[in-house]
Design a protein around this motif. Structure first.
Motif, PDB file in Angstrom:
ATOM      1  N   LYS A 189       1.278  -0.747   0.263  1.00 18.71           N
ATOM      2  CA  LYS A 189       0.531  -0.154   0.516  1.00 18.71           C
ATOM      3  C   LYS A 189       0.972   1.545   0.003  1.00 18.71           C
ATOM      4  N   HIS A 190       0.395   1.682  -0.913  1.00 21.64           N
ATOM      5  CA  HIS A 190       1.176   3.441  -0.359  1.00 21.64           C
ATOM      6  C   HIS A 190       0.413   4.743   0.511  1.00 21.64           C
ATOM      7  N   LEU A 191       0.941   5.217   1.352  1.00 22.11           N
ATOM      8  CA  LEU A 191       0.798   5.483   1.971  1.00 22.11           C
ATOM      9  C   LEU A 191       1.057   6.931   2.215  1.00 22.11           C
ATOM     10  N   LEU A 192       1.044   7.613   2.713  1.00 21.60           N
ATOM     11  CA  LEU A 192       0.959   9.745   2.099  1.00 21.60           C
ATOM     12  C   LEU A 192       0.836   9.941   3.691  1.00 21.60           C
ATOM     13  N   ILE A 193       2.452  10.487   4.313  1.00 24.76           N
ATOM     14  CA  ILE A 193       1.952  11.221   5.129  1.00 24.76           C
ATOM     15  C   ILE A 193       2.547  12.601   5.456  1.00 24.76           C
ATOM     16  N   THR A 194       1.639  13.910   6.224  1.00 26.76           N
ATOM     17  CA  THR A 194       2.078  14.869   6.347  1.00 26.76           C
ATOM     18  C   THR A 194       2.901  15.369   8.074  1.00 26.76           C
ATOM     19  N   ALA A 195       4.141  15.811   7.975  1.00 22.05           N
ATOM     20  CA  ALA A 195       4.336  15.920   9.472  1.00 22.05           C
ATOM     21  C   ALA A 195       5.383  17.615   9.283  1.00 22.05           C
ATOM     22  N   GLY A 196       5.577  18.006  10.970  1.00 24.85           N
ATOM     23  CA  GLY A 196       5.621  19.039  11.046  1.00 24.85           C
ATOM     24  C   GLY A 196       5.022  19.836  10.858  1.00 24.85           C
ATOM     25  N   PRO A 197       5.180  21.080  11.094  1.00 26.19           N
ATOM     26  CA  PRO A 197       5.093  23.134  11.202  1.00 26.19           C
ATOM     27  C   PRO A 197       5.060  23.693  10.000  1.00 26.19           C
ATOM     28  N   THR A 198       4.638  24.132   9.103  1.00 25.32           N
ATOM     29  CA  THR A 198       4.748  24.978   8.171  1.00 25.32           C
ATOM     30  C   THR A 198       5.270  26.497   8.643  1.00 25.32           C
ATOM     31  N   GLN A 199       6.351  27.158   7.483  1.00 22.89           N
ATOM     32  CA  GLN A 199       6.586  28.271   7.613  1.00 22.89           C
ATOM     33  C   GLN A 199       5.368  29.105   6.223  1.00 22.89           C
ATOM     34  N   GLU A 200       5.356  30.715   6.849  1.00 20.81           N
ATOM     35  CA  GLU A 200       4.893  31.201   5.899  1.00 20.81           C
ATOM     36  C   GLU A 200       5.287  32.677   6.024  1.00 20.81           C
ATOM     37  N   ASN A 201       5.653  33.145   5.158  1.00 17.24           N
ATOM     38  CA  ASN A 201       7.197  34.405   5.499  1.00 17.24           C
ATOM     39  C   ASN A 201       5.764  35.405   5.233  1.00 17.24           C
ATOM     40  N   ILE A 202       6.801  36.295   6.348  1.00 17.35           N
ATOM     41  CA  ILE A 202       6.518  37.643   5.896  1.00 17.35           C
ATOM     42  C   ILE A 202       6.827  38.680   5.287  1.00 17.35           C
ATOM     43  N   ASP A 203       8.578  38.405   5.154  1.00 17.87           N
ATOM     44  CA  ASP A 203       9.748  39.400   4.761  1.00 17.87           C
ATOM     45  C   ASP A 203      10.761  37.980   4.647  1.00 17.87           C
TER      46      ASP A 203
END
Length: 402
Positions: A189-203
């Motif tokens: 089976k193919h299993l897709l996992i997301t992990a950790g935070p994301t970063q959204e730039n201000i500058d």
């Protein structure tokens, strides 16, 4: 035979005429999804060339005990750690005798002593040699130590004799190798996992993020790989080593993560363990924002919603079995149940991050899994690795019931 999928097999080739069958065995093992590394004795090289086995296995053949190309020149240690199973085919009477005595005078015998993986021998020799009391004593001693015997079979032999001592055929050996493994929960089976935070730039200097360490998602990826799955791990900015046998894709922002997830589709199961930023600055400043030294005014950022990765994938026509995470600081089960319903999920894992012992950056966790019928299953506090293995077993069971 799917039990061989993604398994790592070291094939040892001893010095016997049956070595010609080893080439076909490599093909059969690879046909069933195994990864094969070949180790040859000096005698084995007299019967079949390393180049042949390199071409069939797709990897250089290992010949020497001290390999300058290996890490710290310790190729036997690297292979010993790498292997899920060591199969020696053919295993000659001499090789069996050396293994019984614990001799380590070449790469193959040293590897057998160094590995914690199961070891199996496919004996191949003249019928009189097989019947000899010394060989039978060695066989019994090796089996007593936990080494498996694949055969031998009875039949005509290269010397013209007929009797026990003929090496099993490649198909039979591949089946015997598969029988060394239990069928894994998520084999193939193919299993897709997301992990950790994301970063959204201000500058170019500053960004918005959260406290997620990625430890839970990485533990899930490791547990899923152990369960036989082909794992794609899409990871936000974290400083964690990639689990063994996991394909990792590093991303930064929520939009990056969605793009990577969509590119990895289709998949059979999707586990969204990442703590994705719900909002991002509408405009990213091209240069570092400066404060006005003559003003006490604050900084006003206009925020816009990020795409909902979990809802997007769970809403596809080819939707995978979808599992979300709800990291909450209050009203845990209420909010998690609402998220389960709103995002069209199969399961949701509720995690109380207000508790510092099981919150962000902690080494342990305790969770409650909620299904579509709002049944709750609790997993008591334990290490994230232990919780991950419990969750993968639970998710696999529900997936197969769906």
């Amino acid at each position: 035979m799917q039990r061989l999928y993604r398994k790592r097999i070291v094939l040892g080739v001893g010095g016997g005429i049956a070595a010609y069958k080893s080439a076909e065995l490599v093909r059969r093992l690879r046909d069933q999804g195994a990864e094969v590394r070949v180790v040859m004795t000096s005698g084995g090289r007299e019967f079949i060339t390393p180049l042949t086995l390199q071409a069939l296995s797709g990897h250089p053949v290992h010949l020497d005990l001290l390999d300058p190309a290996a890490e710290a020149a310790m190729g036997h240690i690297e292979l010993a750690r790498w292997a899920d199973l060591v199969v020696i085919a053919p295993a000659t009477a001499d090789l069996m005798a050396r293994l019984a005595q614990g001799v380590a005078n070449d790469l193959l015998t040293t590897l057998v002593l160094a590995t914690n993986a199961p070891v199996a021998l496919a004996p191949a020799m003249n019928q009189a040699m097989w019947a000899d009391p010394a060989t039978q004593a060695n066989r019994a001693l090796l089996q007593q130590r936990g080494i498996r015997m694949f055969g031998p079979a009875s039949g005509s032999q290269a010397c013209g004799d007929v009797g026990m001592g003929r090496m099993l055929e490649a198909d039979d050996l591949a089946q015997a190798a598969a029988d060394c493994f239990e069928r894994s929960l998520l084999t193939g089976k193919h299993l897709l996992i997301t992990a950790g935070p994301t970063q959204e730039n201000i500058d170019p200097v500053r960004y918005i993020t959260n406290h997620s360490s990625g430890k839970m998602g990485f533990a899930l990826a490791e547990a899923a790989a152990e369960a036989g799955a082909r794992v794609t791990l899409v990871a936000g900015p974290v400083f964690l080593p990639t689990p063994d046998r996991v394909h990792r894709i590093d991303v930064v922002s929520a939009r990056d993560m969605l793009t990577a997830c969509e590119a990895a589709m289709p998949c059979d199961l999707f586990i969204a363990a990442a703590a994705v930023a719900d909002y991002r600055p509408e405009v990213v400043a091209p240069h570092k924002l400066k404060k006005d030294p003559g003003s006490d005014d604050g900084l006003l950022l206009q925020m816009v919603r990020n795409p909902d990765i979990l809802a997007t994938l769970a809403g596809r026509a080819d939707r995978p079995f979808s599992v979300g995470f709800a990291a909450e600081t209050e009203n845990l089960l209420e909010y998690a149940t609402r998220k389960l319903r709103d995002k069209n999920l199969d399961l949701i894992v509720a995690n109380d991050v207000a508790n510092p012992s099981i919150g962000f950056n902690s080494e342990e966790n305790a969770v409650t899994v909620i299904d579509r019928q709002q049944h709750e299953t609790r997993f008591s506090q334990a290490s994230k690795g232990h919780i991950a293995r419990q969750l993968i077993a639970f998710i696999a069971d529900r997936y197969h019931q769906a």
